[in-house]
Design a protein around this motif. Structure first.
Motif, PDB file in Angstrom:
ATOM      1  N   LYS A   1       0.825  -1.209   0.000  1.00 25.09           N
ATOM      2  CA  LYS A   1       0.000   0.000   0.000  1.00 25.09           C
ATOM      3  C   LYS A   1       0.863   1.264   0.000  1.00 25.09           C
ATOM      4  O   LYS A   1       0.517   2.272  -0.628  1.00 25.09           O
ATOM      5  CB  LYS A   1      -0.915   0.009   1.223  1.00 25.09           C
ATOM      6  CG  LYS A   1      -1.845   1.219   1.315  1.00 25.09           C
ATOM      7  CD  LYS A   1      -2.732   1.122   2.533  1.00 25.09           C
ATOM      8  CE  LYS A   1      -3.624   2.354   2.664  1.00 25.09           C
ATOM      9  NZ  LYS A   1      -4.564   2.484   1.531  1.00 25.09           N
ATOM     10  N   LEU A   2       1.984   1.204   0.696  1.00 29.03           N
ATOM     11  CA  LEU A   2       2.851   2.378   0.797  1.00 29.03           C
ATOM     12  C   LEU A   2       4.012   2.339  -0.187  1.00 29.03           C
ATOM     13  O   LEU A   2       4.933   3.153  -0.097  1.00 29.03           O
ATOM     14  CB  LEU A   2       3.407   2.484   2.225  1.00 29.03           C
ATOM     15  CG  LEU A   2       2.379   2.688   3.345  1.00 29.03           C
ATOM     16  CD1 LEU A   2       3.084   2.748   4.696  1.00 29.03           C
ATOM     17  CD2 LEU A   2       1.559   3.953   3.118  1.00 29.03           C
ATOM     18  N   LYS A   3       3.961   1.412  -1.143  1.00 23.89           N
ATOM     19  CA  LYS A   3       5.068   1.217  -2.077  1.00 23.89           C
ATOM     20  C   LYS A   3       5.432   2.500  -2.816  1.00 23.89           C
ATOM     21  O   LYS A   3       6.615   2.822  -3.005  1.00 23.89           O
ATOM     22  CB  LYS A   3       4.715   0.119  -3.072  1.00 23.89           C
ATOM     23  CG  LYS A   3       5.858  -0.232  -4.034  1.00 23.89           C
ATOM     24  CD  LYS A   3       5.468  -1.388  -4.924  1.00 23.89           C
ATOM     25  CE  LYS A   3       6.615  -1.772  -5.843  1.00 23.89           C
ATOM     26  NZ  LYS A   3       6.263  -2.920  -6.724  1.00 23.89           N
ATOM     27  N   ASN A   4       4.418   3.247  -3.238  1.00 29.75           N
ATOM     28  CA  ASN A   4       4.670   4.473  -3.997  1.00 29.75           C
ATOM     29  C   ASN A   4       4.406   5.733  -3.181  1.00 29.75           C
ATOM     30  O   ASN A   4       4.421   6.844  -3.726  1.00 29.75           O
ATOM     31  CB  ASN A   4       3.797   4.492  -5.257  1.00 29.75           C
ATOM     32  CG  ASN A   4       4.116   3.343  -6.192  1.00 29.75           C
ATOM     33  OD1 ASN A   4       5.286   3.043  -6.448  1.00 29.75           O
ATOM     34  ND2 ASN A   4       3.088   2.680  -6.710  1.00 29.75           N
TER      35      ASN A   4
ATOM     36  N   PHE B   1      10.134  -1.504   6.709  1.00 30.79           N
ATOM     37  CA  PHE B   1      10.267  -0.069   6.436  1.00 30.79           C
ATOM     38  C   PHE B   1      11.516   0.541   7.058  1.00 30.79           C
ATOM     39  O   PHE B   1      11.753   1.738   6.921  1.00 30.79           O
ATOM     40  CB  PHE B   1       9.032   0.673   6.969  1.00 30.79           C
ATOM     41  CG  PHE B   1       7.742   0.220   6.345  1.00 30.79           C
ATOM     42  CD1 PHE B   1       7.333   0.724   5.124  1.00 30.79           C
ATOM     43  CD2 PHE B   1       6.950  -0.724   6.982  1.00 30.79           C
ATOM     44  CE1 PHE B   1       6.145   0.317   4.541  1.00 30.79           C
ATOM     45  CE2 PHE B   1       5.756  -1.142   6.416  1.00 30.79           C
ATOM     46  CZ  PHE B   1       5.349  -0.621   5.187  1.00 30.79           C
ATOM     47  N   VAL B   2      12.332  -0.276   7.712  1.00 32.38           N
ATOM     48  CA  VAL B   2      13.506   0.238   8.418  1.00 32.38           C
ATOM     49  C   VAL B   2      14.454   0.994   7.491  1.00 32.38           C
ATOM     50  O   VAL B   2      14.991   2.049   7.847  1.00 32.38           O
ATOM     51  CB  VAL B   2      14.254  -0.909   9.131  1.00 32.38           C
ATOM     52  CG1 VAL B   2      15.594  -0.421   9.664  1.00 32.38           C
ATOM     53  CG2 VAL B   2      13.407  -1.455  10.272  1.00 32.38           C
ATOM     54  N   ASN B   3      14.659   0.491   6.297  1.00 32.29           N
ATOM     55  CA  ASN B   3      15.598   1.108   5.355  1.00 32.29           C
ATOM     56  C   ASN B   3      14.904   1.933   4.279  1.00 32.29           C
ATOM     57  O   ASN B   3      15.512   2.273   3.261  1.00 32.29           O
ATOM     58  CB  ASN B   3      16.463   0.021   4.700  1.00 32.29           C
ATOM     59  CG  ASN B   3      17.320  -0.715   5.705  1.00 32.29           C
ATOM     60  OD1 ASN B   3      17.929  -0.098   6.589  1.00 32.29           O
ATOM     61  ND2 ASN B   3      17.378  -2.040   5.591  1.00 32.29           N
ATOM     62  N   ASN B   4      13.648   2.270   4.529  1.00 37.19           N
ATOM     63  CA  ASN B   4      12.895   3.077   3.567  1.00 37.19           C
ATOM     64  C   ASN B   4      13.046   4.553   3.928  1.00 37.19           C
ATOM     65  O   ASN B   4      12.581   5.010   4.968  1.00 37.19           O
ATOM     66  CB  ASN B   4      11.420   2.664   3.598  1.00 37.19           C
ATOM     67  CG  ASN B   4      10.615   3.291   2.472  1.00 37.19           C
ATOM     68  OD1 ASN B   4      10.913   4.392   2.019  1.00 37.19           O
ATOM     69  ND2 ASN B   4       9.589   2.584   2.024  1.00 37.19           N
ATOM     70  N   ASP B   5      13.703   5.309   3.048  1.00 34.84           N
ATOM     71  CA  ASP B   5      13.956   6.721   3.332  1.00 34.84           C
ATOM     72  C   ASP B   5      12.692   7.566   3.342  1.00 34.84           C
ATOM     73  O   ASP B   5      12.707   8.704   3.839  1.00 34.84           O
ATOM     74  CB  ASP B   5      14.941   7.298   2.297  1.00 34.84           C
ATOM     75  CG  ASP B   5      16.323   6.672   2.400  1.00 34.84           C
ATOM     76  OD1 ASP B   5      16.671   6.218   3.509  1.00 34.84           O
ATOM     77  OD2 ASP B   5      17.034   6.638   1.380  1.00 34.84           O
ATOM     78  N   GLU B   6      11.611   7.025   2.796  1.00 34.01           N
ATOM     79  CA  GLU B   6      10.356   7.774   2.734  1.00 34.01           C
ATOM     80  C   GLU B   6       9.472   7.530   3.962  1.00 34.01           C
ATOM     81  O   GLU B   6       8.377   8.075   4.066  1.00 34.01           O
ATOM     82  CB  GLU B   6       9.571   7.404   1.464  1.00 34.01           C
ATOM     83  CG  GLU B   6      10.263   7.795   0.169  1.00 34.01           C
ATOM     84  CD  GLU B   6      10.392   9.311   0.026  1.00 34.01           C
ATOM     85  OE1 GLU B   6       9.602  10.034   0.671  1.00 34.01           O
ATOM     86  OE2 GLU B   6      11.280   9.751  -0.722  1.00 34.01           O
ATOM     87  N   VAL B   7       9.953   6.692   4.857  1.00 30.45           N
ATOM     88  CA  VAL B   7       9.156   6.340   6.040  1.00 30.45           C
ATOM     89  C   VAL B   7       9.933   6.673   7.315  1.00 30.45           C
ATOM     90  O   VAL B   7      11.100   6.307   7.467  1.00 30.45           O
ATOM     91  CB  VAL B   7       8.794   4.836   6.039  1.00 30.45           C
ATOM     92  CG1 VAL B   7       8.078   4.470   7.344  1.00 30.45           C
ATOM     93  CG2 VAL B   7       7.911   4.507   4.847  1.00 30.45           C
TER      94      VAL B   7
END
Length: 243
Positions: free
Chosen positions: A150-153, A178-184
């Motif tokens: 859901k939060l992919k984009n 989401f640990v390495n997701n810069d958008e989160v």
């Protein structure tokens, strides 16, 4: 008959109930009063006070006052049972942490709150209050919800994870994506600042609370410290919106 144990309230008239409420709320004062003092403070007549005293089972006014004098209610702090928490339940820098998290939320495009079990109610409560303030906030209480897809984009998202222990396996697996997701930006609300979820998060809003279980299974621990964090966070956010 014990006054504070009087159960047949339906038999009391509206005037009786006025006297009942006044006496039960002010036993430490009433014990030193005369009939006319009680009547004056309760805004009723002297005869109404005497009828009430007889109706609840006392033969005389002195008997009624003697009961009040020896009632345990007079020697107990009236608010002790309502003291659920104080500043000692939170880290000394909790105000700064709230400001940092509020600022991150203020600049975000999406807010997701996570929680399962009892913490699910806190996640829903937090999301609803932030939605009132105009934020795109949604609560996820199903640990198997395809949140990653859901939060992919999505960009500029904050995930606030509610977990008292901070060690809930399902939440750890979900947050780990989401640990390495810069958008989160990950935020943890937990009683365990050294927990796995706390270590995975950028910000930790921690609290301390004695765990209370019934029959070693049912968790009856208070969630008031968590609600305090939620509402304090909303208070800061509201100021940001209105200023």
């Amino acid at each position: 008959m014990a006054f504070f144990g009087f159960k047949d309230l339906s038999s009391l008239s509206s005037v009786d109930m006025t006297i009942y409420r006044y006496v039960s709320q002010n036993p430490d004062k009433v014990v030193y009063m005369r009939v006319r003092d009680i009547a004056q403070n309760a805004h009723v007549s002297n005869s109404s006070v005497m009828r009430f005293i007889h109706k609840i089972g006392f033969n005389s006014f002195p008997e009624f006052k003697a009961y009040l004098s020896h009632n345990d209610l007079l020697s107990k702090p009236k608010v002790s049972e309502m003291t659920y928490f104080d500043a000692s339940n939170f880290p000394k820098d909790i105000s700064l942490r709230l400001e940092l998290v509020a600022n991150a939320i203020y600049q975000s495009d999406n807010v997701v709150t996570l929680g399962i079990g009892e913490s699910a109610f806190m996640a829903e409560y937090a999301a609803r209050r932030m939605a009132f303030l105009g934020y795109n906030a949604n609560a996820i209480t199903d640990p198997f919800y395809p949140l990653h897809g859901k939060l992919k984009n999505a960009v500029n998202t904050i995930i606030i994870c509610f977990s008292v222990s901070g060690e809930t396996t399902e939440l750890i697996e979900l947050v780990n994506k989401f640990v390495n997701n810069d958008e989160v930006t990950l935020v943890c609300v937990s009683s365990n600042e050294a927990s796995t979820i706390a270590k995975m998060s950028r910000y930790v809003l921690s609290f301390s609370e004695e765990r209370h279980y019934l029959a070693n299974y049912y968790d009856l621990s208070s969630h008031i410290p968590v609600m305090y964090i939620i509402e304090s966070l909303d208070h800061v956010l509201e100021k940001m919106v209105t200023d």
